[in-house]
Design an enzyme around this catalytic site. Structure first.
Site, short mmCIF file in Angstrom:
data_model
loop_
_atom_site.label_atom_id
_atom_site.label_comp_id
_atom_site.label_asym_id
_atom_site.label_seq_id
_atom_site.Cartn_x
_atom_site.Cartn_y
_atom_site.Cartn_z
N SER A 124 0.86 -1.17 0.00
CA SER A 124 0.00 0.00 0.00
C SER A 124 0.90 1.22 0.00
O SER A 124 1.72 1.40 0.91
CB SER A 124 -0.89 -0.02 1.24
OG SER A 124 -1.66 1.15 1.31
N LYS A 150 -1.09 -1.07 -4.45
CA LYS A 150 -2.26 -0.26 -4.08
C LYS A 150 -1.78 1.16 -3.86
O LYS A 150 -0.78 1.39 -3.18
CB LYS A 150 -2.88 -0.83 -2.81
CG LYS A 150 -3.74 0.11 -1.99
CD LYS A 150 -4.53 -0.67 -0.95
CE LYS A 150 -4.71 0.12 0.33
NZ LYS A 150 -5.38 -0.71 1.37
N LYS A 152 -2.97 5.11 -2.71
CA LYS A 152 -4.01 5.88 -2.04
C LYS A 152 -4.45 7.02 -2.95
O LYS A 152 -3.60 7.63 -3.63
CB LYS A 152 -3.47 6.44 -0.72
CG LYS A 152 -3.14 5.36 0.32
CD LYS A 152 -4.41 4.75 0.88
CE LYS A 152 -4.09 3.87 2.07
NZ LYS A 152 -5.32 3.33 2.69
N ASP A 177 -7.18 3.04 -3.19
CA ASP A 177 -7.92 3.09 -1.92
C ASP A 177 -8.21 4.54 -1.58
O ASP A 177 -7.30 5.35 -1.42
CB ASP A 177 -7.07 2.43 -0.81
CG ASP A 177 -7.82 2.32 0.51
OD1 ASP A 177 -9.00 2.75 0.59
OD2 ASP A 177 -7.22 1.80 1.48
N GLU A 202 -11.08 0.68 -3.50
CA GLU A 202 -11.38 0.35 -2.11
C GLU A 202 -12.04 1.52 -1.40
O GLU A 202 -11.55 2.65 -1.47
CB GLU A 202 -10.05 -0.04 -1.42
CG GLU A 202 -10.18 -0.50 0.02
CD GLU A 202 -8.83 -0.89 0.63
OE1 GLU A 202 -7.85 -1.05 -0.13
OE2 GLU A 202 -8.77 -1.02 1.86
N ASP A 227 -13.76 -1.83 2.87
CA ASP A 227 -12.84 -1.94 4.00
C ASP A 227 -13.60 -1.45 5.24
O ASP A 227 -14.25 -2.24 5.94
CB ASP A 227 -11.57 -1.10 3.69
CG ASP A 227 -10.60 -0.97 4.86
OD1 ASP A 227 -10.92 -1.39 5.98
OD2 ASP A 227 -9.49 -0.43 4.67
N LYS A 251 -9.81 -6.84 7.89
CA LYS A 251 -8.82 -6.40 8.86
C LYS A 251 -9.18 -7.03 10.20
O LYS A 251 -10.30 -6.85 10.69
CB LYS A 251 -8.78 -4.88 8.97
CG LYS A 251 -8.11 -4.21 7.78
CD LYS A 251 -8.01 -2.72 7.93
CE LYS A 251 -7.34 -2.11 6.71
NZ LYS A 251 -7.59 -0.66 6.61
N GLY A 279 -4.11 -3.95 6.13
CA GLY A 279 -3.08 -3.66 7.11
C GLY A 279 -3.36 -2.32 7.75
O GLY A 279 -4.09 -1.50 7.19
O1 OSB Z 1 -7.30 1.80 4.47
O2 OSB Z 1 -6.06 0.12 4.21
C1 OSB Z 1 -6.26 1.22 4.72
C2 OSB Z 1 -3.17 2.29 6.71
C3 OSB Z 1 -3.76 2.97 7.74
C4 OSB Z 1 -5.11 3.12 7.76
C5 OSB Z 1 -5.91 2.56 6.76
C6 OSB Z 1 -5.32 1.85 5.73
C7 OSB Z 1 -3.93 1.75 5.69
C8 OSB Z 1 -3.21 1.10 4.62
C9 OSB Z 1 -1.84 0.59 4.95
O3 OSB Z 1 -3.58 1.05 3.47
C10 OSB Z 1 -1.71 -0.86 4.87
C11 OSB Z 1 -0.41 -1.31 5.46
O4 OSB Z 1 0.59 -1.30 4.73
O5 OSB Z 1 -0.35 -1.64 6.67
MG MG Z 2 -8.40 0.66 3.09
#
Ligand code: OSB
Ligand code: MG
Length: 359
Positions: A124, A150, A152, A177, A202, A227, A251, A279
C-alpha cells in the site's frame, strides 16, 4: 516508533506510530495481540488513547481472573460493549496466540487456516509529494517482487495520477484506496477510473455507508472493495446481498478479532467473494497475526501484508517479516503467531506499561 517513510491517506499523514500491545499471561506463558487503531479517530472512531482507556476500564475487568475454555470464547467477554472492535480485537487476538502457544501449535492451525504455505503480498503506497516520487516508489516495489500495487487516492490525487501510473506500468496489478474520500455526487468523476483496469477501488464512500456503495457499484465496471464498512459478518452479508462490493478487505482489528474474521471470511467464501488481508501499519505482532489469518482458504488475493523493513528500522519481533523475490511471505510453523518477540527492543521503545493481575 518512527515510520521509515511517512504514510499519507485521504484523512491525513502519519510520520510515526504509537502502538498498543496486549500481553495476556496464563500458566507462565504469554500471548500477544496488537490494537490496530490509529493515533487519531480518522480511519474509524477508535484511537490509541481511547483504546487504552477501554482496555483498562472495561476489557481487562471483563476478563481478569475468569476462566476461558478457549480463545473462541474471548470475544464473548466483551460482547456487551458496542464498537471499539480494534481495542476488543487486540485482546481477543492475544488470547488466540496464548492458546496456540500453550498447545505448542501454530496459530494458523488453531484458527483453521493452512490453505497455503506462502502468503501473496502487495504493498500500500501512500499519497506522495509528487507524481515522480510515486512512480519511483512503485518501481522499487515492483522490482522487489510485490505482486500488487495499491495507491491511495483522494480528490485532486486520483484520475490524472492513476493515468500517469498506468502509462508507466501498463500491466501491473493495480488498485486504488480512497478511505471514504468521495460521495455519490462524485459518481461521474469516479466512472473515469473504469478505463484503467484497476483490480478494484477500495472504500470510495463513507465509512459507515453500505447502501450508497451499492448504487455506485451498479454504475461502475471496476469492482468495489469494502474496507471500513465491514465490521461484522452480518455487514458482509448485507453488502453482498445489496451488491455493494465484489471484494472484501478483512482487517483483523476492524472486525474484532480472529473469530469474527473467520465468520466474515466464511460468508464471503460461500458467496464467491474473494478476500484479502488489510493492514494498519502494524508492528510485528499485528503483522504476524495477519499472516496467520491470510492462510484461510478464501484469502486468494495479494493483501497489504508486506516486509517489516518497509515500515521500521527495527521491528519488535525477531526475525522480522521478510518477503521473497516473488512477493510472498513464508508461513512459519513455530507456536503461536510464529515469531519470537524482541523483548529487549520492545522494552527500549515502550513509553507506558500497565499490568493487571487476578491475585
Ligand atoms: O485503508 O487500508 C487502509 C493504513 C492505515 C489506515 C488505513 C489503511 C492503511 C493502509 C496501509 O492502506 C496498509 C499497510 O501497509 O499496513
Ligand atoms: Mg483501506
Amino acid at each position: 516508533m518512527p515510520l521509515v517513510h511517512f504514510f499519507e491517506t485521504s484523512f491525513g499523514r502519519t510520520y510515526s506510530r504509537k502502538m498498543l500491545l496486549v500481553e495476556v499471561v496464563s500458566g507462565g506463558v504469554s500471548g500477544w495481540g496488537e490494537v490496530t487503531c490509529g493515533e487519531h479517530p480518522y480511519y474509524n472512531e477508535e484511537w490509541t488513547e481511547g483504546a487504552w482507556e477501554l482496555l483498562k476500564h472495561y476489557i481487562v475487568p471483563s476478563s481478569l481472573g475468569k476462566t476461558l475454555g478457549s480463545a473462541a470464547e474471548a470475544g464473548g467477554h466483551t460482547r456487551g460493549m458496542k464498537g471499539h472492535k480494534m481495542a476488543r480485537g487486540g485482546f481477543e487476538a492475544s488470547c488466540w496466540d496464548l492458546e496456540a502457544r500453550l498447545k505448542g501449535m501454530p496459530l494458523w492451525k488453531l484458527i483453521g487456516g493452512g490453505a497455503r504455505k506462502e502468503i501473496p503480498c502487495g504493498v500500500s503506497i501512500g499519497i506522495q509529494d509528487s507524481v515522480e516520487q510515486l512512480l519511483e516508489k512503485i518501481r522499487k516495489e515492483v522490482e522487489a517482487g510485490y505482486q500488487r500495487i495499491k495507491m491511495k487516492i483522494k480528490p485532486g490525487w486520483d484520475v490524472d495520477v492513476i493515468r500517469a501510473v498506468r502509462r508507466e506500468f501498463p500491466s501491473i496489478l493495480l488498485m486504488a484506496d480512497a478511505n471514504s474520500a468521495y460521495t455519490l455526487a462524485d459518481i461521474g468523476h469516479l466512472k473515469q477510473l473504469d478505463e484503467f483496469q484497476l483490480m478494484m477501488i477500495e472504500q470510495p464512500l463513507a465509512h459507515d455507508e453500505i447502501i450508497d456503495h451499492a448504487q455506485l457499484q451498479a454504475a461502475l465496471s471496476t469492482p468495489i472493495c469494502l474496507d471500513e464498512c465491514i465490521r461484522t459478518a452480518h455487514h458482509a452479508e448485507q453488502a453482498i446481498r445489496l451488491g455493494a462490493c465484489r471484494i472484501i478487505n478483512i482487517k483483523l482489528g476492524r472486525v474484532g478479532g480472529h473469530a469474527e474474521a473467520r465468520r466474515v471470511h466464511d460468508v464471503c467464501e460461500k458467496a464467491g467473494i474473494p478476500v484479502w488481508s488489510g493492514g494498519m501499519l502494524e508492528c510485528g505482532v499485528g503483522r504476524a497475526h495477519n499472516i496467520a489469518m491470510a492462510t484461510l482458504s478464501n484469502f486468494t488475493l495479494p493483501g497489504d501484508i508486506s516486509a517489516s523493513q518497509r515500515y521500521w528500522k527495527r521491528d519488535v519481533i525477531e526475525p522480522w517479516v521478510e518477503v521473497s523475490p516473488h512477493g510472498t511471505i513464508a508461513v512459519r510453523d513455530d507456536p503461536g503467531f510464529g515469531y519470537p518477540l524482541d523483548l529487549d527492543f520492545l522494552t527500549s521503545v515502550r513509553v507506558r506499561l500497565e499490568s493487571f493481575s487476578a491475585q
